[in-house]
Design a protein around this motif. Structure first.
Motif, PDB file in Angstrom:
ATOM      1  N   GLU A 180      -9.712 -10.736   9.286  1.00  0.00           N
ATOM      2  CA  GLU A 180     -10.372  -9.593   8.639  1.00  0.00           C
ATOM      3  C   GLU A 180      -9.985  -8.272   9.303  1.00  0.00           C
ATOM      4  N   ASP A 181      -9.408  -8.328  10.508  1.00  0.00           N
ATOM      5  CA  ASP A 181      -9.001  -7.117  11.218  1.00  0.00           C
ATOM      6  C   ASP A 181      -7.567  -6.719  10.937  1.00  0.00           C
ATOM      7  N   LYS A 182      -6.928  -7.380   9.984  1.00  0.00           N
ATOM      8  CA  LYS A 182      -5.544  -7.013   9.691  1.00  0.00           C
ATOM      9  C   LYS A 182      -5.469  -5.539   9.298  1.00  0.00           C
ATOM     10  N   PRO A 183      -4.354  -4.869   9.611  1.00  0.00           N
ATOM     11  CA  PRO A 183      -4.229  -3.458   9.237  1.00  0.00           C
ATOM     12  C   PRO A 183      -4.516  -3.262   7.757  1.00  0.00           C
ATOM     13  N   ALA A 184      -5.388  -2.325   7.468  1.00  0.00           N
ATOM     14  CA  ALA A 184      -5.835  -2.114   6.094  1.00  0.00           C
ATOM     15  C   ALA A 184      -6.238  -0.657   5.936  1.00  0.00           C
ATOM     16  N   PRO A 185      -6.254  -0.171   4.706  1.00  0.00           N
ATOM     17  CA  PRO A 185      -6.705   1.209   4.490  1.00  0.00           C
ATOM     18  C   PRO A 185      -8.157   1.370   4.912  1.00  0.00           C
ATOM     19  N   PRO A 186      -8.556   2.565   5.320  1.00  0.00           N
ATOM     20  CA  PRO A 186      -9.907   2.774   5.848  1.00  0.00           C
ATOM     21  C   PRO A 186     -10.978   2.942   4.780  1.00  0.00           C
ATOM     22  N   TYR A 187     -10.617   2.742   3.522  1.00  0.00           N
ATOM     23  CA  TYR A 187     -11.535   3.039   2.421  1.00  0.00           C
ATOM     24  C   TYR A 187     -12.328   1.797   1.999  1.00  0.00           C
ATOM     25  N   THR A 188     -13.464   2.045   1.389  1.00  0.00           N
ATOM     26  CA  THR A 188     -14.258   0.972   0.782  1.00  0.00           C
ATOM     27  C   THR A 188     -14.381   1.145  -0.721  1.00  0.00           C
ATOM     28  N   ASP A 189     -13.870   2.251  -1.241  1.00  0.00           N
ATOM     29  CA  ASP A 189     -13.819   2.420  -2.700  1.00  0.00           C
ATOM     30  C   ASP A 189     -12.635   3.304  -3.058  1.00  0.00           C
ATOM     31  N   TRP A 190     -12.123   3.094  -4.248  1.00  0.00           N
ATOM     32  CA  TRP A 190     -10.959   3.817  -4.751  1.00  0.00           C
ATOM     33  C   TRP A 190     -11.226   4.230  -6.198  1.00  0.00           C
ATOM     34  N   THR A 191     -10.651   5.348  -6.596  1.00  0.00           N
ATOM     35  CA  THR A 191     -10.650   5.754  -7.999  1.00  0.00           C
ATOM     36  C   THR A 191      -9.220   6.055  -8.410  1.00  0.00           C
ATOM     37  N   PHE A 192      -8.744   5.347  -9.410  1.00  0.00           N
ATOM     38  CA  PHE A 192      -7.390   5.538  -9.929  1.00  0.00           C
ATOM     39  C   PHE A 192      -7.490   6.147 -11.325  1.00  0.00           C
ATOM     40  N   THR A 193      -6.688   7.139 -11.583  1.00  0.00           N
ATOM     41  CA  THR A 193      -6.650   7.767 -12.905  1.00  0.00           C
ATOM     42  C   THR A 193      -5.360   7.364 -13.604  1.00  0.00           C
ATOM     43  N   GLY A 194      -5.495   6.759 -14.748  1.00  0.00           N
ATOM     44  CA  GLY A 194      -4.315   6.352 -15.501  1.00  0.00           C
ATOM     45  C   GLY A 194      -3.618   5.163 -14.865  1.00  0.00           C
ATOM     46  N   ALA A 195      -2.348   5.010 -15.239  1.00  0.00           N
ATOM     47  CA  ALA A 195      -1.543   3.908 -14.713  1.00  0.00           C
ATOM     48  C   ALA A 195      -0.986   4.294 -13.347  1.00  0.00           C
ATOM     49  N   ILE A 196      -1.111   3.397 -12.384  1.00  0.00           N
ATOM     50  CA  ILE A 196      -0.592   3.591 -11.030  1.00  0.00           C
ATOM     51  C   ILE A 196       0.274   2.380 -10.704  1.00  0.00           C
ATOM     52  N   THR A 197       1.427   2.610 -10.099  1.00  0.00           N
ATOM     53  CA  THR A 197       2.311   1.489  -9.773  1.00  0.00           C
ATOM     54  C   THR A 197       2.799   1.585  -8.331  1.00  0.00           C
ATOM     55  N   ARG A 198       3.236   0.439  -7.845  1.00  0.00           N
ATOM     56  CA  ARG A 198       3.907   0.321  -6.558  1.00  0.00           C
ATOM     57  C   ARG A 198       3.041   0.769  -5.379  1.00  0.00           C
ATOM     58  N   MET A 199       1.806   0.264  -5.341  1.00  0.00           N
ATOM     59  CA  MET A 199       0.942   0.455  -4.172  1.00  0.00           C
ATOM     60  C   MET A 199       1.096  -0.783  -3.300  1.00  0.00           C
ATOM     61  N   PRO A 200       1.800  -0.695  -2.151  1.00  0.00           N
ATOM     62  CA  PRO A 200       2.056  -1.886  -1.339  1.00  0.00           C
ATOM     63  C   PRO A 200       0.774  -2.646  -1.020  1.00  0.00           C
ATOM     64  N   GLU A 201       0.870  -3.973  -1.043  1.00  0.00           N
ATOM     65  CA  GLU A 201      -0.333  -4.786  -0.905  1.00  0.00           C
ATOM     66  C   GLU A 201      -1.119  -4.480   0.360  1.00  0.00           C
ATOM     67  N   PHE A 202      -0.435  -4.215   1.473  1.00  0.00           N
ATOM     68  CA  PHE A 202      -1.151  -3.960   2.717  1.00  0.00           C
ATOM     69  C   PHE A 202      -1.886  -2.625   2.708  1.00  0.00           C
ATOM     70  N   THR A 203      -1.609  -1.777   1.735  1.00  0.00           N
ATOM     71  CA  THR A 203      -2.313  -0.497   1.626  1.00  0.00           C
ATOM     72  C   THR A 203      -3.306  -0.498   0.470  1.00  0.00           C
TER      73      THR A 203
END
Length: 738
Positions: free
Chosen positions: A564-587
């Protein structure tokens, strides 16, 4: 104009690094994989038969590029499994400048291709920061992938700092393959560099994704090896051992080490599994020859341009030994990293559904061979990749050529050396004093020792007297011809994660070898020479302290103790507008492992089709999509288990809110998922995912909204990829919850 800081005849520098290949694989040195281009460099130059890696990819690459020991530069573990201890931070500090930074400042054009794997995982999106990307470490140009592996057919690539989509065809008109692509691009760069900067030498770092998993190559390359390995890995070792001796690559008195009890013999494999195991090795061999072939195209281009004669080539056969992470043979090799144990029948069932053995090596499998083949590829040594205690994990053949200054000589250089020694060798060749500062940052000492003294003196006394090794608690110390080592708590070829509840590194059993008499670590002298062993163990701790290699086993923190401590983004929620592509899995949000809710506000047409969101790829991932108006969800557990849900009725057209609620709980030994799909607040589908991926689906694929680029998660829409959503995504919100 800047003053020239180098002699007019300064050589070009080319480093070729092949991935996950052991000393017993290339025919150049006794193996059975055809490697004419490695042989070409060896025949026109010299070879080193006691050259070493760290036993793992990111650590080796960081040491290779900086001339410092891996933990000194924060790379005691791969970047994706970094933690807060200095030696395991996953970040090369600016106080340890790279060879590219120095050569660029001295007037070289610098460029890198292929696998990088030295950027913090959380910093690999298209918005950076880019300080720790190749272009932030002195490379003026980069084309490749940032992660530890990639699909050879559908990779997530970047050019400099921008994501790019792969072409459908290569320059010769053949179907796309990553190794051919980075060769095409390197050749184009060479032609442009010659045209635009003919007065400048170049530094090229060409590092293939081959032969790291997944083992993927066009079928004609695998078919070249049909029947070659039918008698299994035990017999392979015997043949390679005899051939290496005959070639003079290893001394006549070398002993062939024995197979560990924890590793299956070929004869113990059920006969109905053997065709699968043979084909896995055939694919690997074809994949590896294919990589050598494309390295040869770069040599050919340099020869065509008249520049090969004054190019100093380091052809390094492996960033570590052969990889046993395929364990019992696999069609999806991240099963091992996630600690998920399977049976061969699971893999056979999956490939039979896809079309049989010929699907191995294609885009529809992330196959890797049985660990027995990795052990055979490390002939004559013990162990494999991830074992720093034995040469099967660390001893890498290297060929070096420089026709203008280095005489061809087939006598192996047997001085003990390490990847940290490449940088000081280049500096000595060029007459460069390592800078005290780079970009205003005071520099750490260089740990490497130049190897130039060996170039024309094959019998010279070795100048590297001490070298420590440590990967995930598997560790060793070399000093004045002796080696003390301890295997560590983790066996790479054993499925599942090790139990560390009772492990104390102070209690580990150490071995002792006199390498001047025992080339392959075959005769353990620990019981006979306890005082020498005690001194060597003390020296190991001294070297570990100097090189930030504490605590011992620090690299195990994330993969074994706290995923559970693997490097990860510091966020607990995200908002995406429209189509978004190529967000690397670790981020990206951990949709397949952490409790979360995905809420999509969309405009849905009649009988809508297409992907709403997808994380991962065909080898493992999850996807939510629409088919002819029906809402669908699939959790793909590494191809061996696909859990699918589909609404009973079509989703109404118009403005619609879709929710996917995912709850995960540990029901030992599995992470179980409970999935609920809702439309406008009402449940329309859902159920239980019996096993989930606790760590990651892929190393290099991405989260996409509105389509599924790269490798598609679901076979349902494989032939319709990227299966763009026919409606409109307004907003997509992801929220973690307890």
């Amino acid at each position: 104009m800047k003053p020239r800081r180098l002699p007019a005849d300064s050589p070009n520098i080319l480093i070729v690094l092949i991935d996950d290949v052991g000393p017993g694989t290339p025919e150049t040195y006794g193996g059975e994989v055809h490697t004419p281009n490695l042989s070409r460099i060896a025949k026109t130059g010299i070879s080193f038969n006691r050259f070493h890696s760290t036993a793992m990819c990111s650590p080796t690459r960081a040491s290779l590029l900086t001339g410092r020991n891996h933990t000194r530069v924060g790379n005691g573990q791969i970047a994706e499994l970094a933690n807060d201890w200095d030696g395991f931070s996953g970040t090369i500090p600016k106080s340890s400048g790279t060879l590219a930074e120095v050569l660029k400042d001295y007037g070289y054009n610098t460029a890198a291709w292929g696998k990088w794997h030295n950027t913090p995982a959380a910093q690999t999106t298209s918005k950076g920061p880019f300080d720790y990307w190749p272009t932030g470490y002195g490379f003026e140009y980069f084309y490749g992938f940032l992660a530890g592996e990639a699909s050879q057919y559908e990779p997530h690539l970047v050019r400099n700092t921008s994501p790019v989509e792969t072409p459908e065809k290569l320059d010769d008109g053949s179907d796309y393959h990553l190794t051919g692509d980075i060769a095409d691009d390197a050749i184009l760069w060479l032609r442009e560099q010659q045209a635009f900067s003919p007065d400048k030498p170049f530094f090229m770092y060409w590092a293939t994704g081959a032969s790291h998993g997944p083992h993927q190559v066009p079928i004609k390359w695998a078919d070249k090896y049909k029947g070659r390995f039918d008698d299994g890995w035990d017999n392979y070792r015997e043949r390679v051992f005899a051939r290496a001796k005959k070639l003079g690559w290893i001394p006549e008195n070398t002993k062939l080490t024995t197979r560990p009890d924890s590793l299956a013999s070929w004869e113990s494999i059920p006969d109905d599994e053997k065709p699968f195991q043979r084909r896995l090795m055939e694919v690997f061999a074809g994949f590896t020859e294919h990589a050598d072939h494309h390295a040869g195209r770069i040599f050919n281009e340099l020869e065509r341009q008249g520049r090969l004669d004054n190019t100093l080539v380091f052809y390094i056969w492996g960033d570590n030994g052969s990889s046993a992470e395929g364990q019992n043979g696999t069609i999806s090799e991240l099963l091992a990293q996630n600690g998920i144990a399977t049976k061969i029948e699971d893999h056979l069932r999956a490939i039979n559904q896809l079309g049989g053995l010929d699907v191995l090596g294609s885009a529809k499998t992330d196959n890797m061979y049985h660990a027995g083949w990795a052990w055979a590829g490390s002939t004559p040594y013990k162990s494999t990749k991830l074992v720093a205690a034995h040469f099967g994990g660390t001893r890498q053949p290297m060929a070096v050529s420089w026709p203008k200054r280095l005489n061809a000589d087939n006598r192996p250089r047997s001085q003990f050396h390490h990847v940290v020694d490449i940088v000081p060798t280049v500096y000595e060749v060029l007459g460069i004093t390592p800078p005290r500062e780079i970009n205003g940052v005071p520099q750490d000492p260089i740990d490497g020792v130049s190897m130039q003294y060996t170039f024309n003196q094959p019998e010279a006394e070795g100048e590297r007297k001490t070298q420590f090794f440590d990967i995930m608690g598997s560790r060793a110390i070399f000093h004045d011809g002796w080696m003390a080592s301890t295997f560590g708590p983790r066996t790479p070829w054993t499925p599942g994660s090790p139990d560390l509840s009772t492990w104390d590194p102070r209690d580990d059993n150490w071995e002792l070898y006199n390498l001047e008499e025992d080339w392959s670590q075959a005769h353990d002298l620990a019981a006979e020479m306890p005082e020498r062993l005690r001194d060597m163990k003390e020296l190991f701790l001294i070297e570990s302290t100097k090189n930030k290699n504490l605590p011992i086993g620090g690299g195990l923190w994330v993969p074994v103790l706290h995923p559970e401590d693997k490097p990860a983004p510091p966020y607990t929620d995200w908002t995406f507008t429209g189509a978004i592509t190529r967000m690397p899995e670790f981020t990206a949000p951990a949709l397949g492992a952490r409790p979360n809710t995905v809420t999509i506000d969309a405009v849905v047409p009649e009988k809508a089709s297409g992907v709403l969101y997808a994380l991962g790829g065909f080898s493992g991932g999850l996807t939510c999509y629409m088919d002819d108006g029906y809402l669908c969800y699939e959790y793909n557990l590494f191809e061996i288990e696909r859990t699918k849900f589909r609404s009973e009725k079509r989703i109404p057209a118009g403005e619609v809110q879709i929710e996917v609620v995912s709850d995960f709980e540990l029901v030992k030994p599995n992470l179980v998922g409970n999935i609920v799909l809702k439309v406008n607040g009402e449940k329309v589908a859902g159920g239980k995912v019996p096993r989930s991926a606790p760590l990651t689906f892929t190393a290099n694929d991405c989260l996409d909204l509105g389509s599924d680029l790269g490798s598609p998660v679901s076979e349902f829409y494989y032939d319709r990829k990227p299966f763009e959503f026919s409606g409109t995504l307004n907003t997509t919100k992801v929220t973690y919850h307890e």
